[in-house]
Scaffold this motif. Structure first.
Motif, short mmCIF file in Angstrom:
data_model
loop_
_atom_site.label_atom_id
_atom_site.label_comp_id
_atom_site.label_asym_id
_atom_site.label_seq_id
_atom_site.Cartn_x
_atom_site.Cartn_y
_atom_site.Cartn_z
N GLY A 68 0.86 -0.99 -0.16
CA GLY A 68 0.00 -0.12 0.08
C GLY A 68 0.74 1.51 0.02
O GLY A 68 0.55 2.13 -0.67
N GLU A 69 2.07 1.11 0.88
CA GLU A 69 2.72 2.24 0.80
C GLU A 69 3.51 2.61 -0.45
O GLU A 69 3.55 3.71 -0.87
N ARG A 70 3.89 1.55 -0.95
CA ARG A 70 4.53 1.65 -2.34
C ARG A 70 3.51 2.24 -3.54
O ARG A 70 3.91 3.01 -4.26
N ALA A 71 2.49 1.84 -3.34
CA ALA A 71 1.34 2.16 -4.35
C ALA A 71 1.20 3.82 -4.18
O ALA A 71 1.14 4.54 -5.25
N PHE A 72 1.04 4.29 -2.84
CA PHE A 72 0.76 5.73 -2.57
C PHE A 72 2.19 6.46 -2.86
O PHE A 72 1.82 7.22 -3.86
N ASN A 73 3.25 5.93 -2.71
CA ASN A 73 4.38 6.93 -3.08
C ASN A 73 4.61 6.89 -4.53
O ASN A 73 5.04 7.92 -5.16
N ALA A 74 4.30 5.80 -5.06
CA ALA A 74 4.54 5.86 -6.56
C ALA A 74 3.51 6.71 -7.39
O ALA A 74 3.92 7.52 -8.23
N LEU A 75 2.39 6.77 -7.13
CA LEU A 75 1.14 7.73 -7.29
C LEU A 75 1.53 9.05 -7.04
O LEU A 75 1.49 10.01 -7.93
N PHE A 76 1.88 9.34 -5.86
CA PHE A 76 2.25 10.56 -5.44
C PHE A 76 3.55 11.25 -6.27
O PHE A 76 3.39 12.29 -6.65
N ILE A 77 4.42 10.58 -6.43
CA ILE A 77 5.55 10.76 -7.40
C ILE A 77 5.01 11.06 -8.76
O ILE A 77 5.54 12.07 -9.44
N SER A 78 4.31 10.26 -9.15
CA SER A 78 3.72 10.45 -10.59
C SER A 78 3.09 11.79 -10.84
O SER A 78 2.99 12.21 -11.90
N MET A 79 2.36 12.12 -9.55
CA MET A 79 1.57 13.57 -9.78
C MET A 79 2.74 14.58 -9.73
O MET A 79 2.49 15.57 -10.49
N ILE A 80 3.70 14.44 -8.95
CA ILE A 80 4.79 15.39 -8.98
C ILE A 80 5.57 15.68 -10.43
O ILE A 80 5.80 16.60 -10.69
N ASN A 81 5.68 14.23 -11.12
CA ASN A 81 6.32 14.34 -12.16
C ASN A 81 5.70 15.41 -13.21
O ASN A 81 6.29 15.71 -14.26
N ARG A 82 4.21 15.11 -13.08
CA ARG A 82 3.68 16.40 -14.07
C ARG A 82 3.91 17.73 -14.04
O ARG A 82 3.87 18.46 -15.05
N SER A 120 9.42 4.69 10.25
CA SER A 120 8.09 4.98 10.17
C SER A 120 7.50 5.17 8.75
O SER A 120 8.27 5.29 7.68
N MET A 121 5.96 5.32 8.82
CA MET A 121 5.50 5.37 7.27
C MET A 121 6.17 6.80 6.40
O MET A 121 6.41 6.86 5.55
N SER A 122 5.89 7.68 7.49
CA SER A 122 6.57 9.14 6.92
C SER A 122 7.93 9.14 6.84
O SER A 122 8.38 9.78 5.73
N GLN A 123 8.74 8.56 7.35
CA GLN A 123 10.06 8.71 7.00
C GLN A 123 10.33 7.81 5.82
O GLN A 123 11.26 8.17 4.94
N ARG A 124 9.71 6.73 5.82
CA ARG A 124 9.83 5.84 4.42
C ARG A 124 9.42 6.89 3.19
O ARG A 124 9.86 6.98 2.17
N PHE A 125 8.39 7.56 3.32
CA PHE A 125 7.62 8.55 2.23
C PHE A 125 8.56 9.40 1.94
O PHE A 125 9.22 9.87 0.93
N VAL A 126 9.20 10.26 2.99
CA VAL A 126 10.14 11.23 2.90
C VAL A 126 11.29 10.90 2.12
O VAL A 126 11.89 11.68 0.94
#
Length: 887
Positions: A68-82, A120-126
């Motif tokens: 789940g985290e990986r999917a969120f992070n990937a989609l979040f980064i995809s949004m940023i890439n635009r 933590s979740m946030s640390q992995r995300f950041v």
């Protein structure tokens, strides 16, 4: 009633990641890019989505997979890439960057639950986000590098605690972008580095590795982009070590940055006590700020000074203690600025009787500046109300002078006391001497002071100013001073050896000196008095026979002495001043000054050069040169002075020549060419007085008349060829300007649109109301095209073609029809006979020829054979074709 059983909450499944997540995240970013007003709501919603995704896991043989985290992070980064390819200045992209930075800060604050390994979740995300952004810092696309650097700089404050590896990677990525070729990227890198600076430990740096502070300082000092220097300035701490570097930015070329230094870095908010700066640094800040050409910078500097006044508890004497008023060059400017920005300060000034009892340098200085300021405002009533009467002040001056003598006699430093006396003497110049008693007292006291052999030299001009104001005429003043000089030379008693304390100090304990040396000291004092007198009178010496006795007895012997260099130098200056008001004496003595150009040392040569040019300005030049050199050889004399080896002599000569040329007394093109060559030569790069003089003179000289511009045009080609040789003579010199830049400066000086006066030779009965010779740049175009035909050097031809786009060609009705044909013919001949090998010069020539055709419709029917045939009747046309055929 049976109890209700609460249903267990269902954990989201993997289908949430594929079915729901892709439809939830994009709308959040879409809303965030439209306005910042909904950012808080969307951040909370996004965090809930992240939490939900974090609950989706998979159990495997190796452990739990955080799908789940990986999917969120990937989609979040995809949004940023635009957003990353979007150029600087697009508001929707800027809002997304701000949203991401705010979200990083929020998720770091909210996620406090740690797993067993402390991750933590946030640390992995950041960590994932930062790694991705750092990868983009090396992108080829300028916009991508800008956006990722902007995003990194924005989210640093919200990262919380990061591990060492992440810090090192982030630090290195921003350091690399601090050297980016794009200034916008360097700005963001500077902002990001400034935020990281607090966490840097200098002890952890490897040997030779730059600290973040050093990198930011380097950007402030050397970056070519003003916005980068500003970003560096905004984010530097105001420490004692960094303040000297910040002070150098008071001379920055960017006015916004200069204003920021005064309004921000040196303002009272950033600098609560100006005394952390040295007195020299304070004076530098005031001098540069109040002397700035930009009104906004001057206003900011005035605000800084007002802040210093507030720090001094609004006490003027404490404020003046921020400066060394005895030797300060800017304390008066600072005080006058305060009078303007804080007018209530001027209103509150009062000088009661007790003020004058125990005077300090600051008190005397304040009284004098206040009086002069009131006089400049024509506020005589305020001045009269605040000041004591002349008689009372005369007694105060007498008391201070007695103290000065006492201090000098006790071998104490007399500088402060001498300053106080000098300020009081300047103060009395603002008084009205209608009071006869006061006038007599002041006259007697000044007469007595100047006749004292131990009066400090600095006070001689002050006494002379007072005597000049009180004297009824220049003749009376001259008679008085001659009497004083006679008394000094005939008086007895020992005086101090000037070598023991310096010329400008008061007399200390007297000690015996040889009689000849004693006489030389007295004569030197008398010459200084005579110089001060001659600087203040204009009456011809023939009308003041009383002064004639000093010439053979004092001045001429001083000039001829070979044993006392100081006496000889002052004698020459005195003789020069005599010549300024006596043309006959000037013509008789001029040969002596010419002789000193080769015989004197450099220090005396400076004075001799100044005397010669002053005499040229005042008297008839042929009369001065009669019997010495032929009048037409004045150009040789001038060039000889200009080409002196000593920089100080050369600078003095340049200043003199500039005056003669601006007044039209010298109109020789060869002299003008010499000045231009000196201006561009790397040899004169370190001679700042010379460079500053020519920087002002050359444009002012050219813009002052079309005749002067025509003279510059006449030397253009020859000068350009000469300066092109600098590349060989000064190869590798950092002071050598590119040939293209030197030529462009000359092109600008000849621009007819900038001329403010037209020379007589360019006026006719029909155009007497015009203000410039519009055809000058058309003439220059012909010169440039001839250069292209005769020169083969690649660098010269390339530079010349770059000038065509800078030409201000005359309008159709103002252009000479023959010159337009000549220019077009020469351009065509360049293409036929000496074609340009490079694309850019060829394009520049084609564009210029197209401009000629567009601007002058008569060229549409141009026929080369017809124009050539005109040579049978037109000599200029025949010469033009002869030139072309010879190529």
């Amino acid at each position: 009633m049976a109890p209700r059983i609460k249903k267990a909450e269902r954990r989201p499944s993997v289908s949430y990641l594929t079915d729901t997540l892709p439809s939830v995240l994009p709308p959040i970013f879409e809303q965030a890019q439209n306005t910042t007003a909904n950012h808080r709501k969307n951040i909370v919603q996004l965090f809930k989505v992240q939490r939900t995704c974090a609950e989706v896991t998979e159990e495997t043989e190796k452990g739990i997979r955080l799908v789940g985290e990986r999917a969120f992070n990937a989609l979040f980064i995809s949004m940023i890439n635009r957003v990353l390819p979007v150029k600087k200045g697009v508001a929707v992209a800027d809002r997304v960057v701000k949203f991401v930075a705010s979200y990083v800060a929020y998720t770091t604050e909210q996620d406090t639950t740690e797993e067993e390994d402390g991750d933590s979740m946030s640390q992995r995300f950041v960590a994932k986000l930062v790694r991705h952004l750092l990868a983009g810092t090396e992108a080829k696309d300028n916009s991508v590098r800008f956006r990722v650097t902007l995003m990194l700089a924005s989210l640093i404050n919200g990262l919380g605690e990061i591990d060492d590896d992440q810090y090192v990677a982030l630090r290195q990525g921003l350091l690399d972008r601090a050297r980016d070729k794009e200034s916008a990227v360097r700005v963001q890198a500077a902002l990001g580095l400034a935020k990281l600076q607090a966490g840097e430990n200098i002890d952890d740096l490897e040997e030779g590795e730059e600290s973040i502070a050093e990198v930011i300082l380097d950007l402030l000092r050397h970056d070519s982009a003003a916005e980068v220097r500003r970003a560096a300035l905004y984010n530097l701490p105001r420490t004692k070590d960094i303040l000297p570097v910040i002070l150098t930015r008071t001379r920055d070329i960017d006015p916004v940055l200069r204003r920021t230094v005064y309004h921000g870095s040196l303002g009272s908010a950033s600098l609560p006590d100006a005394r952390v700066l040295t007195i020299a640094q304070r004076e530098e800040a005031v001098r540069n700020g109040l002397g700035d050409r930009e009104p906004s910078v001057r206003k900011a500097a005035a605000g800084m000074i007002a802040g210093w006044f507030d720090q001094a508890e609004c006490d003027l004497l404490q404020f003046l203690n921020r400066f060394d008023v005895v030797s300060s060059e800017v304390a008066e400017e600072a005080l006058l600025s305060l009078f303007v920005t804080r007018p209530e300060t001027l209103e509150s000034i009062d000088f009661p009787d007790e003020w004058w009892i125990k005077l300090s340098p600051e008190k005397a200085f304040l009284a004098r500046v206040f009086a002069e300021h009131c006089l400049s405002l024509k506020d005589e009533s305020r001045l009269e109300d605040a000041m004591p009467v002349v008689t009372a002040l005369a007694f105060r001056i007498q008391d201070q002078y007695n103290e000065l003598v006492s201090v000098a006699g006790n071998n104490e430093d007399p500088q402060e006391k001498a300053f106080i006396v000098g300020e009081l003497l300047r103060l009395v110049l603002t008084f009205d001497y209608a009071d006869e008693t006061g006038r007599r007292k002041m006259f007697a006291m000044s007469r007595e002071m100047i006749a004292m052999p131990d009066l400090p030299e600095a006070l001689i001009p002050r006494c002379l100013d007072v005597l000049q104001k009180i004297s009824t005429s220049e003749r009376d003043l001259i008679r008085l001073i001659v009497d004083v000089v006679t008394e000094l030379r005939e008086g007895d008693g020992d005086v101090e050896d000037p070598e023991s304390t310096g010329r400008s100090s008061a007399v200390g304990a007297a000690r015996p000196v040889p009689e000849e040396q004693n006489a030389a000291v007295i004569d030197l004092r008398c010459l200084n008095i005579c110089i001060g007198l001659l600087e203040r009178v204009n009456t011809p010496l023939q009308e003041n026979s009383v002064f004639h006795g000093l010439l053979p007895d004092l001045i001429i012997p001083a000039v001829r002495t070979k044993t006392e260099p100081a006496l000889r130098d002052q004698g020459l200056v005195c003789l020069g001043l005599c010549c300024m008001i006596d043309e006959k004496m000037a013509s008789q003595s001029f040969g002596l000054f010419i002789q000193q150009l080769t015989a004197a040392d450099d220090e005396l040569k400076v004075k001799v050069v100044q005397i010669i040019f002053d005499l040229f300005m005042v008297h008839d030049i042929p009369t001065l040169l009669a019997g010495i050199i032929e009048p037409h050889r004045i150009v040789e004399l001038v060039r000889h002075m200009v080409l002196q080896d000593a920089p100080v002599v050369q600078a003095a000569a340049i200043e003199g020549v500039a005056k003669l040329m601006l007044t039209g007394m010298i109109e020789d093109a060869a002299v003008l060419q010499t000045l231009v060559m000196l201006y561009f030569s790397p040899d004169t790069a370190d001679n700042q007085p010379l460079r500053q003089c020519l920087t002002y003179f050359l444009p002012v000289y050219c813009y002052s008349s079309s005749a002067n511009q025509a003279r510059m045009l006449s030397i253009f080609s020859d000068t350009l060829m000469h300066v092109s040789t600098f590349a060989e003579d000064f190869e590798g010199s950092p002071d050598l300007l590119p040939l293209a830049q030197m030529g462009l400066m000359m092109v600008d000086w000849i621009d007819p649109e900038k001329a403010v006066y037209v020379g007589a030779q360019h006026l006719s009965a029909d155009d007497s109301g015009s203000h410039n010779d519009h055809g000058l740049h058309l003439d220059l175009a012909i010169e440039l095209l001839k250069l292209l035909l005769t020169e083969t050097a690649r660098d010269i031809r390339k530079a010349v073609t770059g000038y065509f786009s800078k030409l201000s060609l005359p309008e159709e009705g103002q252009a000479d029809a023959w010159k337009t044909k000549a220019a077009f013919t020469l351009a065509q001949s360049v293409k036929n006979k000496r074609p340009l090998s490079e694309a850019a010069p060829r394009k520049a020539l084609d564009k210029f020829q197209a401009t000629l055709l567009k601007q002058y419709p008569e060229l549409e029917g141009y026929d080369e054979d017809t124009f050539r045939a005109e040579g049978d009747e037109n000599e200029a046309t025949a010469e033009l074709w002869g030139f072309i055929d010879d190529v």
